[in-house]
Motif scaffolding. Structure first.
Motif, PDB file in Angstrom:
ATOM      1  N   ARG A  52       0.915  -1.278   0.135  1.00  0.00           N
ATOM      2  CA  ARG A  52       0.071  -0.063  -0.039  1.00  0.00           C
ATOM      3  C   ARG A  52       0.908   1.358   0.014  1.00  0.00           C
ATOM      4  O   ARG A  52       0.750   2.253  -0.789  1.00  0.00           O
ATOM      5  CB  ARG A  52      -0.927   0.090   1.242  1.00  0.00           C
ATOM      6  CG  ARG A  52      -1.814   1.232   1.459  1.00  0.00           C
ATOM      7  CD  ARG A  52      -2.776   0.879   2.447  1.00  0.00           C
ATOM      8  NE  ARG A  52      -3.530   2.190   2.850  1.00  0.00           N
ATOM      9  CZ  ARG A  52      -3.158   3.217   3.376  1.00  0.00           C
ATOM     10  NH1 ARG A  52      -1.943   3.100   4.331  1.00  0.00           N
ATOM     11  NH2 ARG A  52      -3.860   4.235   3.790  1.00  0.00           N
ATOM     12  N   ALA A  53       1.951   1.313   0.931  1.00  0.00           N
ATOM     13  CA  ALA A  53       2.731   2.349   0.925  1.00  0.00           C
ATOM     14  C   ALA A  53       3.617   2.768  -0.380  1.00  0.00           C
ATOM     15  O   ALA A  53       3.688   3.798  -0.698  1.00  0.00           O
ATOM     16  CB  ALA A  53       3.924   2.192   2.018  1.00  0.00           C
ATOM     17  N   GLY A  69      -6.412   1.588  -0.988  1.00  0.00           N
ATOM     18  CA  GLY A  69      -6.751   1.653   0.473  1.00  0.00           C
ATOM     19  C   GLY A  69      -6.162   0.454   0.969  1.00  0.00           C
ATOM     20  O   GLY A  69      -5.609  -0.561   0.299  1.00  0.00           O
ATOM     21  N   PHE A  70      -6.178   0.215   2.165  1.00  0.00           N
ATOM     22  CA  PHE A  70      -5.700  -1.048   3.137  1.00  0.00           C
ATOM     23  C   PHE A  70      -6.367  -2.209   2.817  1.00  0.00           C
ATOM     24  O   PHE A  70      -5.922  -3.251   2.242  1.00  0.00           O
ATOM     25  CB  PHE A  70      -5.797  -0.888   4.544  1.00  0.00           C
ATOM     26  CG  PHE A  70      -5.470  -1.875   5.471  1.00  0.00           C
ATOM     27  CD1 PHE A  70      -4.013  -2.285   5.458  1.00  0.00           C
ATOM     28  CD2 PHE A  70      -6.264  -3.093   5.743  1.00  0.00           C
ATOM     29  CE1 PHE A  70      -3.675  -3.266   6.137  1.00  0.00           C
ATOM     30  CE2 PHE A  70      -5.833  -4.033   6.474  1.00  0.00           C
ATOM     31  CZ  PHE A  70      -4.505  -4.434   6.615  1.00  0.00           C
ATOM     32  N   GLY A  71      -8.010  -1.991   2.353  1.00  0.00           N
ATOM     33  CA  GLY A  71      -8.669  -3.313   1.900  1.00  0.00           C
ATOM     34  C   GLY A  71      -8.159  -3.652   0.561  1.00  0.00           C
ATOM     35  O   GLY A  71      -8.106  -4.903   0.097  1.00  0.00           O
ATOM     36  N   SER A  72      -7.829  -2.679  -0.370  1.00  0.00           N
ATOM     37  CA  SER A  72      -7.610  -3.175  -1.848  1.00  0.00           C
ATOM     38  C   SER A  72      -6.133  -3.638  -1.696  1.00  0.00           C
ATOM     39  O   SER A  72      -5.999  -4.524  -2.496  1.00  0.00           O
ATOM     40  CB  SER A  72      -7.557  -1.706  -2.700  1.00  0.00           C
ATOM     41  OG  SER A  72      -8.915  -1.288  -2.644  1.00  0.00           O
ATOM     42  N   ALA A  73      -5.340  -3.124  -1.025  1.00  0.00           N
ATOM     43  CA  ALA A  73      -3.942  -3.748  -0.818  1.00  0.00           C
ATOM     44  C   ALA A  73      -4.088  -5.061  -0.171  1.00  0.00           C
ATOM     45  O   ALA A  73      -3.183  -5.938  -0.934  1.00  0.00           O
ATOM     46  CB  ALA A  73      -3.173  -2.795  -0.078  1.00  0.00           C
TER      47      ALA A  73
END
Length: 227
Positions: A52-53, A69-73
């Protein structure tokens, strides 16, 4: 004061504790699996945060990339994991198809069965027999062209000199017994020299090849027949 004395003595007197909280412990196998799963989940989350980062950092230079976003990552890392698992399964399946039954499970990995791997000693033994089989072909071809008679010695023309050499590159010749004809009653015709120890490969006049101790070879030579 006297009324408080028994209470003070009760507090100062040590006593055995009879109550306690119940304790539940996992078995050794369950504990190891729990630790492995926990490590995998922590590593999975760390990889997700790193992806994500890095993705969002790349998005600063490439505005067309959507923000992750975190969910997509998390979903992206999961899909990558499935893809890697598919590739590894295909490799393992192809390996099993090319060598069926040759692999056995050992821990978390697989290794070749020891029975499928001939030892160095067995390979040398097979090479020694193969060399004597090559000499047999040459001797029988010579006999077919000379009235069923074998060469008078291992120096006679008609058989290449390398056919008389034992395996190993030592330059030594087989011990040859002259005076026989092809397909005569079984008797030692050629056998390995002392370089190979007590057990030696022997070629008989009937075409058979066997491994015998040197004592049995001498007995056969003295009696004129195979043991």
């Amino acid at each position: 004061m006297s009324s408080r004395l028994p209470f003070v003595l009760l507090l100062l007197t040590p006593a055995v504790a009879l109550a306690g909280m119940p304790s539940f412990l996992l078995t050794e196998v369950a504990s190891q699996r729990f630790q492995a799963i926990s490590f995998f989940l922590v590593l999975f989350l760390l990889v997700t945060l790193a992806v994500r980062a890095l993705w969002n950092r790349l998005g600063r230079d490439v505005p067309r990339l959507p923000k992750l976003g975190f969910g997509s990552a998390l979903a992206l890392v999961f899909l990558w994991g499935l893809g890697f698992q598919l590739v590894l399964s295909m490799i393992a399946g192809g390996r099993e198809l090319m060598t069926p039954g040759a692999w056995q499970k050992k821990g978390a990995t697989y290794e070749l069965k020891e029975s499928e791997l001939p030892s160095e000693k067995e390979l040398v033994l097979q090479a020694r027999r193969q060399r004597l089989e090559e000499l047999r072909v040459a001797l029988w071809a010579y006999a077919a062209a000379h009235g069923n008679e074998f060469p008078p010695s291992d120096l006679a023309p008609g058989i290449p000199e390398e056919r008389w050499r034992v395996v190993g590159g030592s330059g030594l010749h087989y011990v040859y017994v002259s005076g026989y004809k092809a397909d005569a009653p079984a008797a030692p015709l050629a056998y390995e020299p002392g370089l190979f120890g007590r057990e030696r490969w022997v070629l008989f006049t009937d075409g058979d090849i066997r491994q015998l101790p040197i004592g049995s070879i001498h007995e056969a030579l003295a009696g004129g027949a195979a043991p």
